[in-house]
Structure formats: structure tokens, C-alpha cells
Write a protein that holds these residues in place. Structure first.
Motif, PDB file in Angstrom:
ATOM      1  N   PHE A  66     -29.914  32.567 127.308  1.00  0.00           N
ATOM      2  CA  PHE A  66     -29.096  32.746 126.122  1.00  0.00           C
ATOM      3  C   PHE A  66     -29.339  31.593 125.154  1.00  0.00           C
ATOM      4  N   GLN A  67     -29.370  30.365 125.676  1.00  0.00           N
ATOM      5  CA  GLN A  67     -29.606  29.185 124.842  1.00  0.00           C
ATOM      6  C   GLN A  67     -31.021  29.194 124.269  1.00  0.00           C
ATOM      7  N   ALA A  68     -31.994  29.659 125.043  1.00  0.00           N
ATOM      8  CA  ALA A  68     -33.378  29.722 124.560  1.00  0.00           C
ATOM      9  C   ALA A  68     -33.509  30.699 123.394  1.00  0.00           C
ATOM     10  N   ILE A  69     -32.841  31.834 123.493  1.00  0.00           N
ATOM     11  CA  ILE A  69     -32.872  32.816 122.406  1.00  0.00           C
ATOM     12  C   ILE A  69     -32.260  32.218 121.152  1.00  0.00           C
ATOM     13  N   CYS A  70     -31.150  31.527 121.315  1.00  0.00           N
ATOM     14  CA  CYS A  70     -30.518  30.875 120.157  1.00  0.00           C
ATOM     15  C   CYS A  70     -31.468  29.850 119.541  1.00  0.00           C
ATOM     16  N   GLY A  71     -32.213  29.141 120.374  1.00  0.00           N
ATOM     17  CA  GLY A  71     -33.178  28.166 119.872  1.00  0.00           C
ATOM     18  C   GLY A  71     -34.316  28.797 119.106  1.00  0.00           C
ATOM     19  N   ASP A  72     -34.689  30.011 119.501  1.00  0.00           N
ATOM     20  CA  ASP A  72     -35.787  30.725 118.830  1.00  0.00           C
ATOM     21  C   ASP A  72     -35.361  31.368 117.513  1.00  0.00           C
ATOM     22  N   PHE A  73     -34.072  31.619 117.360  1.00  0.00           N
ATOM     23  CA  PHE A  73     -33.567  32.294 116.166  1.00  0.00           C
ATOM     24  C   PHE A  73     -32.435  31.475 115.542  1.00  0.00           C
ATOM     25  N   PRO A  74     -32.759  30.634 114.565  1.00  0.00           N
ATOM     26  CA  PRO A  74     -31.755  29.746 113.961  1.00  0.00           C
ATOM     27  C   PRO A  74     -30.518  30.473 113.428  1.00  0.00           C
ATOM     28  N   ALA A  75     -30.674  31.667 112.887  1.00  0.00           N
ATOM     29  CA  ALA A  75     -29.509  32.407 112.383  1.00  0.00           C
ATOM     30  C   ALA A  75     -28.567  32.769 113.531  1.00  0.00           C
ATOM     31  N   MET A  76     -29.127  33.128 114.669  1.00  0.00           N
ATOM     32  CA  MET A  76     -28.290  33.435 115.828  1.00  0.00           C
ATOM     33  C   MET A  76     -27.616  32.165 116.339  1.00  0.00           C
ATOM     34  N   GLN A  77     -28.327  31.057 116.292  1.00  0.00           N
ATOM     35  CA  GLN A  77     -27.740  29.784 116.719  1.00  0.00           C
ATOM     36  C   GLN A  77     -26.518  29.461 115.873  1.00  0.00           C
ATOM     37  N   ALA A  78     -26.584  29.719 114.578  1.00  0.00           N
ATOM     38  CA  ALA A  78     -25.451  29.453 113.692  1.00  0.00           C
ATOM     39  C   ALA A  78     -24.246  30.321 114.060  1.00  0.00           C
ATOM     40  N   VAL A  79     -24.480  31.601 114.365  1.00  0.00           N
ATOM     41  CA  VAL A  79     -23.390  32.496 114.772  1.00  0.00           C
ATOM     42  C   VAL A  79     -22.822  32.038 116.108  1.00  0.00           C
ATOM     43  N   PHE A  80     -23.710  31.686 117.028  1.00  0.00           N
ATOM     44  CA  PHE A  80     -23.283  31.201 118.340  1.00  0.00           C
ATOM     45  C   PHE A  80     -22.419  29.952 118.201  1.00  0.00           C
ATOM     46  N   ASP A  81     -22.875  28.992 117.395  1.00  0.00           N
ATOM     47  CA  ASP A  81     -22.127  27.742 117.202  1.00  0.00           C
ATOM     48  C   ASP A  81     -20.741  28.011 116.620  1.00  0.00           C
ATOM     49  N   SER A  82     -20.657  28.921 115.675  1.00  0.00           N
ATOM     50  CA  SER A  82     -19.376  29.270 115.072  1.00  0.00           C
ATOM     51  C   SER A  82     -18.451  29.913 116.108  1.00  0.00           C
ATOM     52  N   PHE A  83     -18.984  30.822 116.901  1.00  0.00           N
ATOM     53  CA  PHE A  83     -18.199  31.494 117.942  1.00  0.00           C
ATOM     54  C   PHE A  83     -17.726  30.486 118.979  1.00  0.00           C
ATOM     55  N   ARG A  84     -18.627  29.606 119.397  1.00  0.00           N
ATOM     56  CA  ARG A  84     -18.287  28.581 120.391  1.00  0.00           C
ATOM     57  C   ARG A  84     -17.200  27.651 119.860  1.00  0.00           C
ATOM     58  N   GLU A  85     -17.329  27.256 118.601  1.00  0.00           N
ATOM     59  CA  GLU A  85     -16.342  26.374 117.978  1.00  0.00           C
ATOM     60  C   GLU A  85     -14.955  27.028 117.967  1.00  0.00           C
ATOM     61  N   THR A  86     -14.912  28.321 117.676  1.00  0.00           N
ATOM     62  CA  THR A  86     -13.637  29.050 117.678  1.00  0.00           C
ATOM     63  C   THR A  86     -13.043  29.080 119.080  1.00  0.00           C
ATOM     64  N   ILE A  87     -13.869  29.298 120.089  1.00  0.00           N
ATOM     65  CA  ILE A  87     -13.383  29.326 121.468  1.00  0.00           C
ATOM     66  C   ILE A  87     -12.837  27.956 121.865  1.00  0.00           C
ATOM     67  N   VAL A  88     -13.558  26.898 121.544  1.00  0.00           N
ATOM     68  CA  VAL A  88     -13.120  25.551 121.902  1.00  0.00           C
ATOM     69  C   VAL A  88     -11.818  25.208 121.177  1.00  0.00           C
ATOM     70  N   LYS A  89     -11.722  25.578 119.910  1.00  0.00           N
ATOM     71  CA  LYS A  89     -10.544  25.256 119.100  1.00  0.00           C
ATOM     72  C   LYS A  89      -9.330  26.104 119.481  1.00  0.00           C
ATOM     73  N   ASP A  90      -9.512  27.411 119.615  1.00  0.00           N
ATOM     74  CA  ASP A  90      -8.387  28.337 119.805  1.00  0.00           C
ATOM     75  C   ASP A  90      -8.182  28.788 121.244  1.00  0.00           C
ATOM     76  N   GLY A  91      -9.056  28.384 122.130  1.00  0.00           N
ATOM     77  CA  GLY A  91      -8.916  28.808 123.519  1.00  0.00           C
ATOM     78  C   GLY A  91      -9.540  30.168 123.767  1.00  0.00           C
ATOM     79  N   TRP A  92      -9.182  30.747 124.893  1.00  0.00           N
ATOM     80  CA  TRP A  92      -9.829  31.979 125.352  1.00  0.00           C
ATOM     81  C   TRP A  92      -9.164  33.243 124.835  1.00  0.00           C
ATOM     82  N   ALA A  93      -8.161  33.134 123.981  1.00  0.00           N
ATOM     83  CA  ALA A  93      -7.409  34.308 123.533  1.00  0.00           C
ATOM     84  C   ALA A  93      -8.323  35.387 122.956  1.00  0.00           C
TER      85      ALA A  93
END
Length: 142
Positions: A66-93
Motif C-alpha cells: 500500500f505504501q509503495a503504491i502511494c510512493g509511485d503515485f504522488p496524487a494518491m499519496q496526498a489523498v492517503f496523507d489527508s485520510f490518515r491525518e483525519t484518522i489520527v485527529k478524529d479517531g476511528w469514528a
């Protein structure tokens, strides 16, 4: 999958039946459901022991792939980072089913749903996985 072990894979149940051993009692999962999606976004340990109760097939997604795919596609990495940030900030809801509050299935596949309630529903059925909703938006834009 054993409780307390480092989680490095998510498993999407294709066929069969899984038993999730919890302190408050066992939960049984049938397709379409999944376990381990949290580990794709943050480092975590397994919170339950899960075993197959009949011959079972899962689609395995390794965190490293999953991380390798994100590394190969910068646009996907940006979406992933945003999603991860929301999970870290707001929890698992945002990963939880809105019907029962549990992880591992969508609202449409919730085992707590009553068949009568589903038949009476006027709400349009939407087939989606809450966990990967944002990533699917990315995939659709290519």
C-alpha cells in the motif's frame, strides 16, 4: 491473526466465515467484511484474535505494498496523507459502521440490521466501503 501482534496486513473476506474473539463474546463475520484496515494508515497492534471457522479465503493487502503504491503515485499519496491525518485527529469514528458502531463492515452489510428495516427503507442503497471511500474517489479521477 493473533491479538497483540503487530498488524501489517488488512484482510478482506472473500468467502468463508471468521470468528473474532472478543472479551465480551465472539463475533462472526461473513463476506463482505474485513479486518485490519487500521494498520494501512497507522502503526497498530492486533486488538483481537481472529480465526477461520470454515474454509475461508481473504484478499490480503500488505501495508508495505500500500505504501509503495502511494510512493509511485504522488496524487494518491496526498489523498492517503489527508485520510490518515483525519484518522489520527478524529479517531476511528469514520471507519465505524453507523448502524452498530463496530469496525469491519459497511452500513449496508451490517449484521445488526434487521431484514424488515432494510425492506422498509426509502433510502437509496449505496455500495461503498467507508474505509476506502476517499481512495476510490482518487481512482475514479484517473
Amino acid at each position: 491473526v493473533e491479538e497483540g501482534h503487530l498488524a501489517l496486513t488488512a484482510h478482506f473476506l472473500v468467502r468463508g466465515k471468521l470468528k473474532v474473539s472478543k472479551v465480551e463474546g465472539n463475533v462472526y463475520m461473513k463476506p463482505p467484511s474485513w479486518i485490519g484496515d487500521k494498520c494501512l494508515f497507522v502503526d497498530t497492534l492486533r486488538t483481537n484474535t481472529v480465526s477461520a471457522v470454515i474454509p475461508t479465503e481473504t484478499l490480503v493487502v500488505h501495508k508495505s505494498n500500500f505504501q509503495a503504491i502511494c510512493g509511485d503515485f504522488p496524487a494518491m499519496q496526498a489523498v492517503f496523507d489527508s485520510f490518515r491525518e483525519t484518522i489520527v485527529k478524529d479517531g476511528w469514528a469514520m471507519l465505524r459502521c453507523p448502524v452498530c458502531g463496530d469496525l469491519g463492515h459497511s452500513e449496508e452489510a451490517c449484521p445488526s440490521r434487521e431484514p424488515a428495516m432494510e425492506a422498509k427503507s426509502t433510502r437509496p442503497k449505496i455500495s461503498r466501503s467507508r474505509t476506502f471511500e476517499k481512495l476510490r474517489v482518487f481512482r475514479g479521477s484517473s
